[in-house]
Design a protein around this motif. Structure first.
Motif, PDB file in Angstrom:
ATOM      1  N   MET A 143      -8.342 -15.554   3.111  1.00 29.63           N
ATOM      2  CA  MET A 143      -7.417 -15.358   2.006  1.00 29.63           C
ATOM      3  C   MET A 143      -6.556 -13.726   2.102  1.00 29.63           C
ATOM      4  SD  MET A 143      -9.682 -17.150  -0.913  1.00 29.63           S
ATOM      5  CE  MET A 143      -8.617 -16.627  -2.195  1.00 29.63           C
ATOM      6  N   LEU A 144      -7.722 -12.815   2.449  1.00 33.62           N
ATOM      7  CA  LEU A 144      -6.996 -11.415   2.448  1.00 33.62           C
ATOM      8  C   LEU A 144      -5.912 -11.581   3.393  1.00 33.62           C
ATOM      9  CD1 LEU A 144      -9.893  -9.050   2.197  1.00 33.62           C
ATOM     10  CD2 LEU A 144      -8.222  -9.408   0.711  1.00 33.62           C
ATOM     11  N   GLY A 145      -5.983 -12.117   4.775  1.00 31.25           N
ATOM     12  CA  GLY A 145      -4.781 -12.303   5.596  1.00 31.25           C
ATOM     13  C   GLY A 145      -3.921 -12.913   5.188  1.00 31.25           C
ATOM     14  N   ALA A 146      -4.044 -14.058   4.566  1.00 27.51           N
ATOM     15  CA  ALA A 146      -2.716 -14.813   4.182  1.00 27.51           C
ATOM     16  C   ALA A 146      -2.162 -14.282   3.186  1.00 27.51           C
ATOM     17  CB  ALA A 146      -3.234 -16.277   3.702  1.00 27.51           C
TER      18      ALA A 146
ATOM     19  N   GLU B  84       1.341 -15.891  -7.472  1.00 29.11           N
ATOM     20  CA  GLU B  84       0.312 -16.583  -6.926  1.00 29.11           C
ATOM     21  C   GLU B  84      -0.393 -15.834  -5.999  1.00 29.11           C
ATOM     22  OE1 GLU B  84       2.556 -19.916  -5.561  1.00 29.11           O
ATOM     23  OE2 GLU B  84       2.643 -21.041  -7.676  1.00 29.11           O
ATOM     24  N   VAL B  85       0.026 -14.845  -5.092  1.00 29.23           N
ATOM     25  CA  VAL B  85      -0.475 -14.337  -4.256  1.00 29.23           C
ATOM     26  C   VAL B  85      -1.509 -13.213  -4.942  1.00 29.23           C
ATOM     27  CG1 VAL B  85      -0.294 -12.558  -2.784  1.00 29.23           C
ATOM     28  CG2 VAL B  85       1.319 -14.418  -2.442  1.00 29.23           C
TER      29      VAL B  85
ATOM     30  N   HIS C  12      10.452  -7.925  -4.150  1.00 30.60           N
ATOM     31  CA  HIS C  12      10.569  -8.358  -5.378  1.00 30.60           C
ATOM     32  C   HIS C  12       9.645  -8.036  -6.629  1.00 30.60           C
ATOM     33  CE1 HIS C  12      12.696 -11.112  -2.787  1.00 30.60           C
ATOM     34  NE2 HIS C  12      11.809 -11.477  -1.948  1.00 30.60           N
ATOM     35  N   LEU C  13       8.723  -6.995  -6.389  1.00 29.49           N
ATOM     36  CA  LEU C  13       7.911  -6.543  -7.312  1.00 29.49           C
ATOM     37  C   LEU C  13       8.780  -5.278  -8.084  1.00 29.49           C
ATOM     38  CD1 LEU C  13       4.535  -6.116  -5.191  1.00 29.49           C
ATOM     39  CD2 LEU C  13       5.098  -7.984  -6.898  1.00 29.49           C
ATOM     40  N   ASN C  14       8.585  -5.323  -9.332  1.00 27.18           N
ATOM     41  CA  ASN C  14       9.150  -4.301 -10.272  1.00 27.18           C
ATOM     42  C   ASN C  14       7.772  -3.932 -11.234  1.00 27.18           C
ATOM     43  OD1 ASN C  14       9.825  -5.773 -12.665  1.00 27.18           O
ATOM     44  ND2 ASN C  14      11.047  -6.832 -10.924  1.00 27.18           N
ATOM     45  N   THR C  15       8.084  -2.752 -11.904  1.00 29.74           N
ATOM     46  CA  THR C  15       7.061  -2.323 -12.919  1.00 29.74           C
ATOM     47  C   THR C  15       6.988  -3.334 -13.990  1.00 29.74           C
ATOM     48  OG1 THR C  15       8.694  -0.923 -13.836  1.00 29.74           O
ATOM     49  CG2 THR C  15       7.169   0.085 -12.309  1.00 29.74           C
ATOM     50  N   SER C  16       8.007  -4.007 -14.274  1.00 31.66           N
ATOM     51  CA  SER C  16       8.016  -4.819 -15.551  1.00 31.66           C
ATOM     52  C   SER C  16       7.078  -6.002 -15.500  1.00 31.66           C
ATOM     53  CB  SER C  16       9.485  -5.195 -16.081  1.00 31.66           C
ATOM     54  OG  SER C  16      10.085  -5.996 -14.883  1.00 31.66           O
TER      55      SER C  16
ATOM     56  N   LEU D  69       2.215 -10.880   0.447  1.00 35.27           N
ATOM     57  CA  LEU D  69       2.281  -9.959  -0.446  1.00 35.27           C
ATOM     58  C   LEU D  69       3.464  -8.808   0.411  1.00 35.27           C
ATOM     59  CD1 LEU D  69       1.555  -9.074  -3.215  1.00 35.27           C
ATOM     60  CD2 LEU D  69      -0.289  -7.649  -2.403  1.00 35.27           C
ATOM     61  N   ILE D  70       3.254  -8.665   1.308  1.00 35.19           N
ATOM     62  CA  ILE D  70       4.188  -7.640   2.152  1.00 35.19           C
ATOM     63  C   ILE D  70       5.626  -8.167   2.143  1.00 35.19           C
ATOM     64  CG2 ILE D  70       4.975  -6.996   4.615  1.00 35.19           C
ATOM     65  CD1 ILE D  70       1.917  -6.606   5.165  1.00 35.19           C
TER      66      ILE D  70
END
Length: 259
Positions: free
Chosen positions: A190-193, A39-40, A204-208, A198-199
């Motif tokens: 929105m960039l701030g939020a 969603e981010v 929880h991010l991965n290439t898949s 995202l940070i």
């Protein structure tokens, strides 16, 4: 999800509310870290659409020169944006956890769709005479008033554009000028939020996940650009009440589904 984000981010119908309701219909687990991160990412796609369309206007924000020698009113500049960001920015930081925990649900979205729709109708019917026809006519005071109304957008389902356009009308700004001002203010907000989210979600991010995230990002970007252009045209032909009625219809449908 990307198409829904792009379509609704800049319309006075609440993109966050629609994302929450859409996720509910699709059976997605909104408490999942991967869904929250997705969603981010799609929100960033919508932000990029504004940056591309209003790139020259963003550059002009750093020009503090007066419109004319006879005018004491400065053209739209960075200070207008800052004044509009302050109220919601402060409360957003202070109440972030409360908002995420208590207001991000389909039931609360249904209520805010209705309340936000009523505000839009009232603003359109009873706003005072317009003094700012374009964004360059907006004063610092008007920018701050719009910022105060943006606080309402912290409640998912209320809609940033719906609340700020309503505030703009009460502050004597035309609907189209208020909408364009909302687009510009939405970028740093929105960039701030999304940056903070995202940070926090980086682990929880991965290439898949990349193909899915890329599809949502691209869809939100392309549809967002089309939605902005279409919305500004619709504002000249349709009233805010039309969007309010749409909100009421969506609220009734989901009230039946949820309750």
């Amino acid at each position: 999800m990307g198409i829904i984000e792009g379509l609704t981010e800049f319309l006075p119908v609440s993109s966050t509310g629609h994302m929450i309701l859409t996720a509910h219909l699709l059976g997605l687990n909104t408490d999942s870290d991967s869904v929250k991160t997705f969603e981010v990412v799609v929100q960033l796609g919508a932000v990029l659409a504004v940056v591309v369309l209003y790139f020259k206007k963003f550059l002009s924000l750093f020009d503090f020169r007066k419109q004319t020698r006879l005018s004491l009113r400065p053209r739209l500049n960075l200070l207008h944006i800052i004044l509009a960001m302050i109220p919601a920015g402060i409360l957003g930081v202070l109440l972030r956890d409360v908002i995420k925990d208590d207001l991000f649900g389909p039931q609360t979205v249904v209520y805010s769709l209705v309340i936000g729709g009523i505000l839009m109708i009232v603003a359109e019917k009873f706003h005072p005479r317009t003094t700012a026809e374009t964004v360059d006519d907006i004063t610092y005071k008007q920018a701050f008033i719009v910022g105060l109304f943006q606080i309402l957008a912290l409640w998912p389902g209320f809609s940033r554009s719906g609340s700020t356009i309503s505030g703009g009308l009460f502050a004597r700004i035309s609907a189209t000028a208020a909408a364009e001002f909302t687009f510009l203010v939405s970028v740093p907000i929105m960039l701030g939020a999304t940056g903070v989210d995202l940070i926090k979600s980086a682990g929880h991010l991965n290439t898949s996940d990349f193909p899915v995230f890329a599809a949502g990002f691209i869809a939100a970007f392309i549809v967002g650009m089309l939605a902005i252009k279409t919305f500004l045209g619709l504002l000249k032909r349709l009233s805010l009440t039309t969007f309010a009625i749409y909100r009421f219809i969506v609220a009734i449908i989901f009230f039946i589904i949820l309750f």
